[in-house]
Design an enzyme around this catalytic site. Structure first.
Site, PDB file in Angstrom:
ATOM      1  N   ILE A 113      51.100  52.174  19.780  1.00  0.00           N
ATOM      2  CA  ILE A 113      51.708  51.688  21.022  1.00  0.00           C
ATOM      3  C   ILE A 113      50.585  51.512  22.026  1.00  0.00           C
ATOM      4  O   ILE A 113      50.107  52.477  22.634  1.00  0.00           O
ATOM      5  CB  ILE A 113      52.780  52.655  21.556  1.00  0.00           C
ATOM      6  CG1 ILE A 113      53.893  52.855  20.520  1.00  0.00           C
ATOM      7  CG2 ILE A 113      53.359  52.129  22.881  1.00  0.00           C
ATOM      8  CD1 ILE A 113      55.015  53.784  20.946  1.00  0.00           C
ATOM      9  N   ASP A 114      50.145  50.276  22.186  1.00  0.00           N
ATOM     10  CA  ASP A 114      49.137  50.002  23.213  1.00  0.00           C
ATOM     11  C   ASP A 114      49.887  49.750  24.518  1.00  0.00           C
ATOM     12  O   ASP A 114      50.841  48.994  24.550  1.00  0.00           O
ATOM     13  CB  ASP A 114      48.291  48.782  22.837  1.00  0.00           C
ATOM     14  CG  ASP A 114      47.130  48.605  23.799  1.00  0.00           C
ATOM     15  OD1 ASP A 114      46.830  47.465  24.173  1.00  0.00           O
ATOM     16  OD2 ASP A 114      46.566  49.633  24.226  1.00  0.00           O
ATOM     17  N   GLU A 165      44.688  55.303  16.566  1.00  0.00           N
ATOM     18  CA  GLU A 165      44.412  55.979  17.844  1.00  0.00           C
ATOM     19  C   GLU A 165      44.794  57.448  17.796  1.00  0.00           C
ATOM     20  O   GLU A 165      44.075  58.305  18.310  1.00  0.00           O
ATOM     21  CB  GLU A 165      45.164  55.306  18.993  1.00  0.00           C
ATOM     22  CG  GLU A 165      45.002  56.055  20.316  1.00  0.00           C
ATOM     23  CD  GLU A 165      45.501  55.305  21.530  1.00  0.00           C
ATOM     24  OE1 GLU A 165      45.265  55.786  22.657  1.00  0.00           O
ATOM     25  OE2 GLU A 165      46.112  54.229  21.359  1.00  0.00           O
ATOM     26  N   ASP A 168      42.210  49.349  20.701  1.00  0.00           N
ATOM     27  CA  ASP A 168      42.694  48.533  21.832  1.00  0.00           C
ATOM     28  C   ASP A 168      42.258  47.080  21.662  1.00  0.00           C
ATOM     29  O   ASP A 168      42.920  46.162  22.130  1.00  0.00           O
ATOM     30  CB  ASP A 168      42.098  49.038  23.161  1.00  0.00           C
ATOM     31  CG  ASP A 168      42.493  50.447  23.517  1.00  0.00           C
ATOM     32  OD1 ASP A 168      41.581  51.239  23.874  1.00  0.00           O
ATOM     33  OD2 ASP A 168      43.685  50.758  23.419  1.00  0.00           O
ATOM     34  N   ASP A 202      46.689  50.466  16.712  1.00  0.00           N
ATOM     35  CA  ASP A 202      47.135  51.129  17.935  1.00  0.00           C
ATOM     36  C   ASP A 202      48.659  51.089  17.863  1.00  0.00           C
ATOM     37  O   ASP A 202      49.265  50.030  18.016  1.00  0.00           O
ATOM     38  CB  ASP A 202      46.644  50.405  19.192  1.00  0.00           C
ATOM     39  CG  ASP A 202      46.871  51.247  20.455  1.00  0.00           C
ATOM     40  OD1 ASP A 202      46.156  51.046  21.447  1.00  0.00           O
ATOM     41  OD2 ASP A 202      47.792  52.097  20.431  1.00  0.00           O
ATOM     42  N   THR A 234      50.808  52.752  26.379  1.00  0.00           N
ATOM     43  CA  THR A 234      51.719  53.893  26.259  1.00  0.00           C
ATOM     44  C   THR A 234      52.353  54.275  27.595  1.00  0.00           C
ATOM     45  O   THR A 234      53.543  54.609  27.651  1.00  0.00           O
ATOM     46  CB  THR A 234      50.973  55.106  25.666  1.00  0.00           C
ATOM     47  OG1 THR A 234      50.540  54.774  24.343  1.00  0.00           O
ATOM     48  CG2 THR A 234      51.843  56.342  25.611  1.00  0.00           C
TER      49      THR A 234
HETATM   50  C1  LIP Z   1      45.535  51.541  27.348  1.00  0.00           C
HETATM   51  C2  LIP Z   1      44.813  50.216  27.362  1.00  0.00           C
HETATM   52  C3  LIP Z   1      44.702  49.699  28.796  1.00  0.00           C
HETATM   53  C4  LIP Z   1      43.939  50.659  29.622  1.00  0.00           C
HETATM   54  C5  LIP Z   1      44.616  51.999  29.612  1.00  0.00           C
HETATM   55  C6  LIP Z   1      44.781  52.523  28.179  1.00  0.00           C
HETATM   56  P1  LIP Z   1      46.714  53.076  25.542  1.00  0.00           P
HETATM   57  O1  LIP Z   1      45.592  51.996  26.036  1.00  0.00           O
HETATM   58  O2  LIP Z   1      45.531  49.312  26.602  1.00  0.00           O
HETATM   59  O3  LIP Z   1      44.064  48.456  28.831  1.00  0.00           O
HETATM   60  O4  LIP Z   1      43.818  50.161  30.929  1.00  0.00           O
HETATM   61  O5  LIP Z   1      43.846  52.897  30.363  1.00  0.00           O
HETATM   62  O6  LIP Z   1      43.528  52.762  27.603  1.00  0.00           O
HETATM   63  O7  LIP Z   1      46.219  54.426  26.011  1.00  0.00           O
HETATM   64  O8  LIP Z   1      48.004  52.731  26.142  1.00  0.00           O
HETATM   65  O9  LIP Z   1      46.720  52.935  24.045  1.00  0.00           O
END
Ligand code: LIP
Length: 269
Positions: free
Chosen positions: A92-93, A74, A217, A90, A95
């Site tokens: 930290i999914d 990412e 994601d 990813d 974040t």
């Molecule tokens: C997040 C996604 C989440 C979405 C957020 C964001 P990130 O990814 O996991 O589902 O609703 O808008 O995209 O930015 O934390 O890697």
């Protein structure tokens, strides 16, 4: 020259080792306090120093363990090319959850061979819960084989979803949600697609949908969801992707799909 492609199981072992070390780093950095290092698509689309450090750590580990493979992440995009395997990370999914110290963020790492994800791991940074899957090998959490919900009635379904960082997209997603919510049991906005897909994989929510997801994601969590019995796709037979991801048990897929199609869930900005 015979191309040697490791078995999904072997790739999963590597993914688990790398993801666990990455989650340990993310956990330590969280406990030391995190701050916003940069923003991306909008002022609310933040990157922390931990996102960057963890992704670099994953890149370095994969470079050491599988030097010929490509890595797509990412924060730093794609590096390396030409090997049989591409890793999708990813760091930290979730974040924003991580920044606010909400215990719903994860390291997500998947291995792709010839464009198909064959192994994946999603590890919750705070709780240590770990979901894994290999293609044809099922989905697991901490040694338990996972089966998704069997809920057939949309009106009884607990549905998870999410919103993008662009206010105009959120407005469209909000309209879709406002029209959908009278037709489901309730909605959960948990904030991390990879974890949301894993919760759906084990029936802790019945279904999930979201517009705007990137490959990182979706890759690992999508395989966990599929191997647990969920149908994971876009609208009208399209592959799950940035336009829309719907993950639902077979009996629930059509009613949710049709409702979202009527509401133009894949449309808008
Ligand atoms: C997040 C996604 C989440 C979405 C957020 C964001 P990130 O990814 O996991 O589902 O609703 O808008 O995209 O930015 O934390 O890697």
């Amino acid at each position: 020259m015979v191309r040697s492609v490791p078995e999904p199981r072997e790739l999963l072992e590597i993914a688990i080792e790398v993801a666990r070390e990455a989650a340990t780093t993310a956990y330590r950095m969280r406990s030391q306090g995190v701050s916003v290092a940069a923003t991306k698509s909008t002022v609310t689309d933040v990157v922390t120093a931990a996102d960057q450090a963890v992704e670099r750590q994953v890149h370095d580990a994969l470079r050491r363990l599988r030097p010929a493979d490509a890595v797509l992440g990412e924060e730093y995009g794609e590096a390396g090319a030409g090997g049989a395997v591409r890793w999708i990370v990813d760091p930290i999914d979730g974040t924003v959850n991580y920044l606010y110290d909400i215990p719903h963020s994860a390291v997500s790492l998947a291995a792709e061979v010839d464009g198909a994800v064959v192994a994946g791991v999603v590890r919750n940074i705070r709780t240590g819960e770990e979901w894994t899957a290999t293609v044809g090998g099922g989905a697991w959490r901490d040694g338990q084989r996972l089966r998704c919900s069997t809920e057939p009635d949309l009106g009884q379904a607990l549905v998870a979803t999410g919103f993008g960082y662009d206010p105009r997209r959120r407005q469209h997603q909000g309209r879709v949600l406002a029209e959908l919510i009278p037709h489901v049991r309730d909605i959960r906005r948990l904030g991390a697609a990879a974890l949301d897909l894993c919760l759906a994989a084990e029936g802790r929510v019945d279904a999930y949908y979201e517009k705007g997801l990137a490959a990182w994601d979706l890759a690992a969590g999508g395989l966990v969801a599929t191997e647990a019995g969920l149908r994971v796709s876009g609208l009208a037979g399209a592959a799950a992707g940035p336009d829309l991801v719907i993950a639902a048990p077979p009996a629930l897929f059509a009613p949710l799909h049709d409702r979202l199609a009527d509401l133009d869930a894949a449309g808008g900005p």
